[in-house]
Motif scaffolding. Structure first.
Motif, PDB file in Angstrom:
ATOM      1  N   ILE A   4       0.846  -1.203   0.000  1.00 59.80           N
ATOM      2  CA  ILE A   4       0.000   0.000   0.000  1.00 59.80           C
ATOM      3  C   ILE A   4       0.878   1.249   0.000  1.00 59.80           C
ATOM      4  O   ILE A   4       0.659   2.195  -0.763  1.00 59.80           O
ATOM      5  N   LEU A   5       1.925   1.222   0.839  1.00 60.08           N
ATOM      6  CA  LEU A   5       2.845   2.364   0.902  1.00 60.08           C
ATOM      7  C   LEU A   5       3.521   2.580  -0.453  1.00 60.08           C
ATOM      8  O   LEU A   5       3.669   3.716  -0.915  1.00 60.08           O
ATOM      9  N   THR A   6       3.912   1.483  -1.102  1.00 63.22           N
ATOM     10  CA  THR A   6       4.575   1.591  -2.404  1.00 63.22           C
ATOM     11  C   THR A   6       3.651   2.231  -3.434  1.00 63.22           C
ATOM     12  O   THR A   6       4.072   3.095  -4.210  1.00 63.22           O
TER      13      THR A   6
ATOM     14  N   GLU B 177       1.234   4.285  -2.787  1.00 60.29           N
ATOM     15  CA  GLU B 177       1.163   5.709  -2.433  1.00 60.29           C
ATOM     16  C   GLU B 177       2.382   6.458  -2.948  1.00 60.29           C
ATOM     17  O   GLU B 177       2.266   7.546  -3.507  1.00 60.29           O
ATOM     18  N   LEU B 178       3.555   5.847  -2.774  1.00 62.77           N
ATOM     19  CA  LEU B 178       4.792   6.492  -3.206  1.00 62.77           C
ATOM     20  C   LEU B 178       4.809   6.678  -4.721  1.00 62.77           C
ATOM     21  O   LEU B 178       5.163   7.742  -5.224  1.00 62.77           O
TER      22      LEU B 178
ATOM     23  N   ASP C  67       2.328   6.934  -6.648  1.00 63.32           N
ATOM     24  CA  ASP C  67       1.373   7.981  -6.959  1.00 63.32           C
ATOM     25  C   ASP C  67       2.011   9.348  -6.711  1.00 63.32           C
ATOM     26  O   ASP C  67       1.901  10.268  -7.525  1.00 63.32           O
ATOM     27  N   LYS C  68       2.722   9.451  -5.608  1.00 63.94           N
ATOM     28  CA  LYS C  68       3.333  10.713  -5.208  1.00 63.94           C
ATOM     29  C   LYS C  68       4.399  11.178  -6.211  1.00 63.94           C
ATOM     30  O   LYS C  68       4.540  12.371  -6.450  1.00 63.94           O
TER      31      LYS C  68
ATOM     32  N   SER D 290      -1.455   1.436  -8.981  1.00 62.04           N
ATOM     33  CA  SER D 290      -1.817   0.107  -8.487  1.00 62.04           C
ATOM     34  C   SER D 290      -1.662  -0.944  -9.581  1.00 62.04           C
ATOM     35  O   SER D 290      -1.598  -2.138  -9.309  1.00 62.04           O
TER      36      SER D 290
ATOM     37  N   SER E 118      11.260   5.777   0.058  1.00 62.11           N
ATOM     38  CA  SER E 118      10.333   4.872   0.738  1.00 62.11           C
ATOM     39  C   SER E 118      10.534   4.829   2.242  1.00 62.11           C
ATOM     40  O   SER E 118       9.615   4.542   2.978  1.00 62.11           O
TER      41      SER E 118
END
Lengths: 348, 331
Positions: free
Chosen positions: A146-148, A150-151, A153-154, A161, A186
């Motif tokens: 999930i964090l990846t 988000e990253l 996307d950022k 996804s 990260s």
């Protein structure tokens, strides 16, 4: 200095090759200010890439850090108690040991020049980014994923996804460099080292990546060490600039001083060799000569064979660091009292 | 992936067709015809004389006298439709049975030598690369070149002599006695086989091992300084995990593709070893059948080996695609 993140003192890195010893980094002093962007500028082969790899202690054979200190002032701003005495000498750590491996990727992260080959083509980018997260945090695989996303996307990767499960060779160079930035961010590092991150990209992508890095630096309150040979990039992003020539920092100052009143003849020549839009008819003014053969470095000031302002003493005397003002230092005999130096050297 | 495998399986049909024609032409090449030769042999050895009628019957069964395409159709038709490989005049058995008896052992020996090669070559190759120019590297390189330089049959002979003079056992064959070889499969028989099979596996594997060590070393050395290794190191991975996950994985491809050449290498190249060590495998049988104009047995073995080579090529290609996403995506 309280706001110094990394203090490099007299760093020397030699390459022990069959043809002889190459002094790739020959006594570098460099302080990196917390939260600022320092640009390390120099021609190819001047030792800037090797120097920045030393900050992670990943100088590979036959290169070796032979002497010097790299003091990393870590800051633990939470309840962990005495955060004052948390500094560590990176140059002293075992390059394969636990301690330095905990710093790599977590507190100091690095972005490399070649987005094409810096990811392994055998694994998805998600796999390779998550690896960094799983290595340094207690997150579960699900949370890391999930964090990846988000990253990704950022850093501006569309449909993160879906692209998280894509192999690097299916992405464009710009996308790959974005993924590389996501990987570096990260674990929210305090220092991000970027080794010519835009050199292999086309100009439009270059500008996008630079913008992205500047935004992220503010967001993450990171310190940025930016290695480049492109003075245009320096002007755009740097707070401070260090100019490197043949393994030495020959001038360091804030970015305005450097562009407005460069002190070292090499810096002056470097600035003159950049094409300007206003200058339409004049020919470019390149620096004469070539970077000397690494096996036979010039005596005295390393720049003297190419220097337009060289005088007799330059051939024999190695210039010391001279302060020209607050935060402006230079290594050039023009700014030293040469007669005094000759006198002291004759005495000793 | 599935369509890839299906497509590859379809490609195999025309390839197999061409191979079968080549094999058929090969067994037709030697002068004389096998039936005449057999009749002659029988007359010389046992004084048995065939009647005109018998000869005609035999010629009819194998289609002698027919034009070549008709003979070919009969031959391949019997194999494909009925699994009938024809008759071995030399062994006086159905050729299919002779082949079926030898094939499991042949495959076992090839797989065994292959696994031996891998187990030895992989770690040594990795070590020689990671510790390049170390003493271990030089020692293994030296041994490797010696292994490469010694012909396998010579190694087999040396081992045989050593076995007889020093250990007082015979390293020949795959079983302790002919009775055990004839007996049906049991645990005792498998154990007996394992006790004997390691010698030929080591002998046959040695040459390949030396070559593979060099390949592994060279490949890994290429990969060790690639930028992605530096990236992984900058993440803080330990050297061991880094090595296994990144450069080793990249250097594995030639290992896997070596799988395809396993069977032909063994049968064609190592027939001499098998003859020296008296191994009941396809290699010596193929040689004998060709020497004795035993065309159906020889043809059958050639055909089956070609077929299995195609299968193992397919397997290694599937393995490669599974291992390397660049191949999977056709880059």
């Amino acid at each position: 200095m309280a706001d110094t993140l990394i203090d490099v003192k007299d760093l020397r890195i030699h390459f022990f090759t069959d043809e002889g010893v190459v002094r790739a980094v020959g006594g570098v002093d460099l302080a990196i200010t917390r939260g600022k962007t320092l640009a390390l500028v120099g021609e190819s082969g001047c030792g800037k890439s090797v120097a920045c790899r030393a900050l992670l202690n990943i100088v590979h054979r036959p290169g070796k850090i032979v002497s010097g200190e790299i003091i990393f002032h870590r800051m633990f701003h939470q309840s962990s108690g005495s955060g004052s005495d948390a500094s560590v000498d990176i140059a002293e750590l075992n390059p394969k040991g636990r301690e330095i491996r905990d710093i790599r990727g977590k507190e100091i992260a690095m972005i490399f020049q070649e987005p094409m080959t810096s990811f392994s083509s055998m694994y998805t980018i998600g796999n390779q980014i998550m690896e960094n997260i799983l290595l340094h945090t207690n997150l579960s695989k699900q949370e890391a994923r999930i964090l990846t996303i988000e990253l990704l996307d950022k850093v501006g990767i569309p449909k993160p996804s879906r692209l998280i499960d894509e192999y690097p060779f299916r992405l464009s160079g710009g996308m790959r460099q974005r993924a590389m930035i996501a990987m570096a961010l990260s674990c929210s590092p305090t220092l991000l080292i970027a080794d010519e991150p835009t050199t292999a990209l086309d100009v439009t992508t270059q500008a996008n990546i630079l913008d992205l890095m500047q935004n992220l630096q503010k967001q993450y309150e990171m310190t940025l060490l930016f290695i480049t040979h492109d003075l245009g990039v320096v002007a755009e992003i740097a707070d401070e600039v260090a100019v490197m020539y043949l393994g030495k920092i020959i001038e360091k100052s804030d970015v305005f001083t450097l562009f407005n009143s460069p002190a070292h003849p090499y810096t002056q020549a470097l600035l003159k060799s950049v094409p300007k839009i206003a200058m339409t008819r004049e020919a470019l003014d390149p620096i004469k000569g070539m970077v000397p053969n690494p096996y036979s470095r010039p005596s005295g000031c390393p720049f003297h064979p190419r220097c337009p302002k060289a005088f007799a003493a330059c051939k024999t005397i190695v210039p010391k660091t001279t302060s020209l003002g607050l935060h402006h230092t230079v290594q050039c005999l023009l700014y030293e009292d040469v007669t005094e130096r000759q006198a002291t050297e004759a005495l000793s | 992936m599935l369509t890839y495998i299906l497509r590859r399986l379809l490609y195999m049909i025309p390839v197999m067709f061409i191979i079968s024609i080549l094999v058929f032409l090969t067994i037709q090449l030697p002068p004389g015809d096998p039936i005449t030769k057999m009749i002659e042999n029988q007359r010389l050895q046992q004084g048995r004389v065939f009647s005109e009628k018998d000869i005609e019957m035999m010629q009819a069964r194998f289609g002698y006298g027919d034009p070549l395409p008709v003979q070919y159709t009969k031959w391949i038709g019997n194999i494909v439709l009925r699994g009938d490989f024809g008759y071995s005049f030399y062994k006086r058995e159905e050729a299919g049975k002779v082949i079926a008896d030898l094939m499991p052992l042949t495959i076992a020996i090839s797989l065994g030598s292959f696994i031996f090669t891998w187990i030895v070559a992989l770690p040594i190759g990795v070590l020689s690369a990671v510790r390049q120019y170390s003493i271990a590297d030089y020692v293994f390189t030296f041994i490797g070149f010696i292994g490469l330089a010694i012909p396998n049959f010579l190694l087999a002979l040396i081992l045989l002599v050593l076995g007889l003079t020093t250990f007082h056992t015979s390293f020949t064959g795959l079983f302790s006695s002919a009775e055990i070889q004839q007996a049906p499969w049991s645990l005792a028989k498998v154990w007996d086989l394992l006790k004997h099979a390691w010698v030929p596996m080591v002998v046959i594997g040695t040459g390949g091992t030396a070559g593979l060590i060099r390949i592994m070393r060279a490949n890994l050395l290429d990969e060790l300084h690639k930028p992605y290794v530096e990236t992984a190191r900058a993440k803080g991975l330990s050297e061991m995990r880094l090595l296994v996950k990144y450069p080793l994985r990249h250097a594995m491809n030639p290992f896997v593709s070596g799988f395809a050449y396993l069977l032909p290498y063994l049968v064609a190249g190592e027939a001499i070893v098998a003859i020296v060590m008296n191994l009941p495998t396809e290699g010596p049988t193929l040689l004998n059948s060709l020497l004795n104009l035993d065309v159906y047995l020889g043809g059958g073995i050639l055909l089956l080996i070609s077929f299995m080579t195609l299968i193992s090529t397919l397997l290694s290609d599937i393995l490669l695609a599974w291992l390397d996403p660049r191949i999977r995506y056709g880059n």
